[in-house]
Scaffold this motif. Structure first.
Motif, mmCIF file in Angstrom:
data_model
loop_
_atom_site.group_PDB
_atom_site.id
_atom_site.type_symbol
_atom_site.label_atom_id
_atom_site.label_comp_id
_atom_site.label_asym_id
_atom_site.label_seq_id
_atom_site.Cartn_x
_atom_site.Cartn_y
_atom_site.Cartn_z
ATOM 1 N N THR A 288 0.842 -1.197 0.000
ATOM 2 C CA THR A 288 0.000 0.000 0.000
ATOM 3 C C THR A 288 0.879 1.249 0.000
ATOM 4 N N ALA A 289 0.265 2.373 -0.299
ATOM 5 C CA ALA A 289 1.010 3.631 -0.397
ATOM 6 C C ALA A 289 1.546 4.064 0.961
ATOM 7 N N SER A 290 2.705 4.698 0.937
ATOM 8 C CA SER A 290 3.340 5.184 2.168
ATOM 9 C C SER A 290 2.596 6.411 2.697
ATOM 10 N N PRO A 291 2.767 6.720 3.982
ATOM 11 C CA PRO A 291 2.148 7.941 4.524
ATOM 12 C C PRO A 291 2.580 9.193 3.774
ATOM 13 N N GLU A 292 3.832 9.224 3.323
ATOM 14 C CA GLU A 292 4.338 10.385 2.582
ATOM 15 C C GLU A 292 3.610 10.537 1.251
ATOM 16 N N GLU A 293 3.383 9.422 0.565
ATOM 17 C CA GLU A 293 2.674 9.495 -0.709
ATOM 18 C C GLU A 293 1.224 9.920 -0.499
ATOM 19 N N LEU A 294 0.597 9.406 0.542
ATOM 20 C CA LEU A 294 -0.799 9.735 0.792
ATOM 21 C C LEU A 294 -1.003 11.223 1.061
ATOM 22 N N LYS A 295 0.004 11.863 1.661
ATOM 23 C CA LYS A 295 -0.088 13.303 1.880
ATOM 24 C C LYS A 295 -0.103 14.053 0.549
ATOM 25 N N ALA A 296 0.692 13.569 -0.402
ATOM 26 C CA ALA A 296 0.781 14.224 -1.707
ATOM 27 C C ALA A 296 -0.332 13.794 -2.648
ATOM 28 N N ASN A 297 -0.833 12.576 -2.465
ATOM 29 C CA ASN A 297 -1.829 12.026 -3.381
ATOM 30 C C ASN A 297 -2.841 11.184 -2.600
ATOM 31 N N PRO A 298 -3.832 11.829 -1.989
ATOM 32 C CA PRO A 298 -4.816 11.098 -1.178
ATOM 33 C C PRO A 298 -5.583 10.036 -1.950
ATOM 34 N N ARG A 299 -5.632 10.165 -3.287
ATOM 35 C CA ARG A 299 -6.374 9.180 -4.079
ATOM 36 C C ARG A 299 -5.694 7.813 -4.109
ATOM 37 N N ALA A 300 -4.470 7.743 -3.573
ATOM 38 C CA ALA A 300 -3.773 6.460 -3.503
ATOM 39 C C ALA A 300 -4.180 5.646 -2.282
ATOM 40 N N GLU A 301 -5.081 6.200 -1.477
ATOM 41 C CA GLU A 301 -5.401 5.563 -0.195
ATOM 42 C C GLU A 301 -5.917 4.138 -0.340
ATOM 43 N N SER A 302 -6.744 3.878 -1.326
ATOM 44 C CA SER A 302 -7.335 2.542 -1.479
ATOM 45 C C SER A 302 -6.518 1.617 -2.377
ATOM 46 N N ALA A 303 -5.394 2.089 -2.890
ATOM 47 C CA ALA A 303 -4.604 1.308 -3.843
ATOM 48 C C ALA A 303 -3.894 0.131 -3.176
ATOM 49 N N LYS A 304 -3.889 -0.995 -3.891
ATOM 50 C CA LYS A 304 -3.152 -2.182 -3.450
ATOM 51 C C LYS A 304 -2.320 -2.692 -4.621
ATOM 52 N N LEU A 305 -1.065 -2.989 -4.344
ATOM 53 C CA LEU A 305 -0.142 -3.444 -5.380
ATOM 54 C C LEU A 305 0.227 -4.902 -5.132
ATOM 55 N N ARG A 306 0.011 -5.742 -6.134
ATOM 56 C CA ARG A 306 0.381 -7.168 -6.071
ATOM 57 C C ARG A 306 1.374 -7.451 -7.199
ATOM 58 N N ILE A 307 2.401 -8.229 -6.901
ATOM 59 C CA ILE A 307 3.459 -8.507 -7.869
ATOM 60 C C ILE A 307 3.753 -9.998 -7.897
ATOM 61 N N VAL A 308 3.914 -10.552 -9.101
ATOM 62 C CA VAL A 308 4.319 -11.958 -9.250
ATOM 63 C C VAL A 308 5.526 -12.049 -10.175
ATOM 64 N N LYS A 309 6.240 -13.160 -10.059
ATOM 65 C CA LYS A 309 7.415 -13.436 -10.893
ATOM 66 C C LYS A 309 7.208 -14.764 -11.611
ATOM 67 N N ARG A 310 7.433 -14.769 -12.911
ATOM 68 C CA ARG A 310 7.281 -15.992 -13.717
ATOM 69 C C ARG A 310 8.418 -16.949 -13.406
ATOM 70 N N ILE A 311 8.078 -18.233 -13.284
ATOM 71 C CA ILE A 311 9.112 -19.242 -13.012
ATOM 72 C C ILE A 311 9.119 -20.313 -14.091
#
Length: 311
Positions: A288-311
């Motif tokens: 999730t977005a850092s507190p610093e990012e949320l101060k600059a961009n409140p619309r990131a509050e609900s964002a979730k980032l998922r990452i996968v790597k191909r094997i």
């Protein structure tokens, strides 16, 4: 209006993609080009970025933003759901990385005439691709009450879905619901005055539901995420940013299915399903977005980032 959009979790996305200078990357939702620029800046002369978007205005803005890297970038006006077919046309068999930012851009929300906002008055629209026929006006004024109720409940998780759909049916019998504020005020009127704005604007969930319906945002999401993950070469990475629970659940389940090595019952002596593990989860829990990012961009509050790597 200038196309301005702050990319969400830019550092986390770029670190998660582990970009190789000579790699081939796909930004399936390039928007104004914020994430795309960060990828292009890290590519060498032999690297390549394929930038998709359904919104022609977004692509024009992205081309301007990436003007110093145009030799590395191929822009495609299309939905990322069609990416594999378009990659075939471009002769690209495998990718080193994929990024999908599933949110609506700040430009689309802030530009009142696009009809996404429930706090700025404009004709009901909400089309990401302005060339398509279906828009919010046709959904609100043309769908049967039962279908509207289903959309509000399923796509907006709106507890007053039945009441709101009935109110729309009653109102449009007199005259069409034509503008964003007209719809927002109608929705607000379905809530008791004492709790109407207790959890923010009460129209938020209904507008989300209509936007999802207009743009078919969930129709092929699981299929598209799976297909693009399988398009990665070994070691390639895929990063997906979601903004509400419906799409996050779809992405989570798609990644989980790709990461399973066997789906046989535990009491089977040997595997008979033939399932092989295709990816590994880079992050078990969403970033999730850092507190610093949320101060600059409140619309990131609900964002979730998922990452996968191909094997």
């Amino acid at each position: 209006m200038e196309f301005v959009h702050l990319p969400v979790m830019p550092r986390e996305c770029i670190e998660g993609l582990a970009i190789k200078p000579d790699g081939i990357y796909l930004d399936g939702t390039t928007g104004g080009g914020g994430h795309s620029l960060l990828i292009a800046e890290r590519l060498g002369e032999s690297g390549r970025l394929i930038a998709f978007d359904k919104d022609e205005e977004a692509l024009r803005a992205a081309k301007n933003k990436l003007k110093d890297h145009l030799g590395k970038v191929t822009f495609v006006h299309d939905d990322f759901a069609s990416a594999c077919g378009r990659l075939d046309e471009l002769g690209i068999e495998a990718l080193d990385g994929v990024l999908l930012d599933l949110g609506v851009s700040s430009y689309q929300i802030d530009n009142a005439e696009r009809g996404f906002s429930y706090i700025k008055d404009a004709p009901l629209d909400m089309r990401m691709d302005r060339g398509q026929d279906l828009d919010a006006y046709k959904v609100v004024n043309g769908y049967p009450r039962e279908k509207l109720e289903s959309i509000f409940r399923d796509y907006g998780e709106e507890r007053l879905a039945r009441r709101i759909a009935a109110k729309i049916e009653e109102r449009r019998a007199e005259a069409p619901v034509a503008t964003t504020l007209e719809l927002a005020e109608l929705v607000a009127g379905c809530y008791p005055p004492g709790t109407r704005y207790k959890y923010g604007n009460p129209a938020k969930r209904v507008f989300q539901a209509i936007r999802i319906e207009v743009n078919g945002e969930l129709d092929r999401l699981s299929e598209s995420v799976t297909a693009l993950a399988r398009r990665l070469r070994r070691g390639g990475r895929m990063a997906v940013i979601t903004f509400h629970s419906l799409e996050d659940r779809i992405v989570k389940n798609a990644f989980r299915e790709l990461s399973l090595s066997c789906t046989c019952p535990p009491d089977f002596p040997v595997c008979v399903c033939g399932k092989v593990k295709e990816v590994e989860l880079v992050n078990a829990k969403p970033i999730t977005a850092s507190p610093e990012e949320l101060k600059a961009n409140p619309r990131a509050e609900s964002a979730k980032l998922r990452i996968v790597k191909r094997i």
